[in-house]
Write an enzyme that holds these catalytic residues in place. Sequence first.
Site: not given
Length: 182
Positions: A8-10
């Site tokens: 996931t990006s964050t």
Amino acid sequence: MLVGYARTSTLEQKAGLEAQRAALEAAHCERVWEEQTSSVGHRTGLSEALSYLREGDVLVVTKLDRLARSVRHLGEIVDHLESKSVGLKVLDLGLDTTNATGKLMLNVLGSVAQFEREMMLERQREGIRKAKAEGKYKGRKPTAQAKAAEVRSLIDEGMPKRSVAHRLGISERSVYRIAGKA
């Protein structure tokens, strides 16, 4: 051996990471690497997973955009996998590169995914431009500048700038910028 990779990006996207983990476990992956980082940043988990793979293994991801940031990057990853005689499965597409049709579909879908991303970024830029024109867009909050006093204090104590950046969770560039203003 099936080897999974989830990203996931964050850090806030815990549900997304959990969903990927569940899908990879349901696909019977024996080993799974996970990370929460932007696709453009350094991805230690992906590097480790790619290094771990051996001939005959298959790398499994839930979605194509969790693996590669562009068609070029996807091509580099696929070339690396092919050089090791490793396949790739993308669960949400039912894609399997261990056959010719899967390889063809991967290239086509990779191009479509890149097109979608570029369109999304274009819409985002247009929205930001409009919000700025209306005086509604202020940009992101300057997080590093909020830690300027801590940065200076740690530097004054003799801590190396790289360590200061790591400890405070900001970039080295920000540390040097703050140090230069002193």
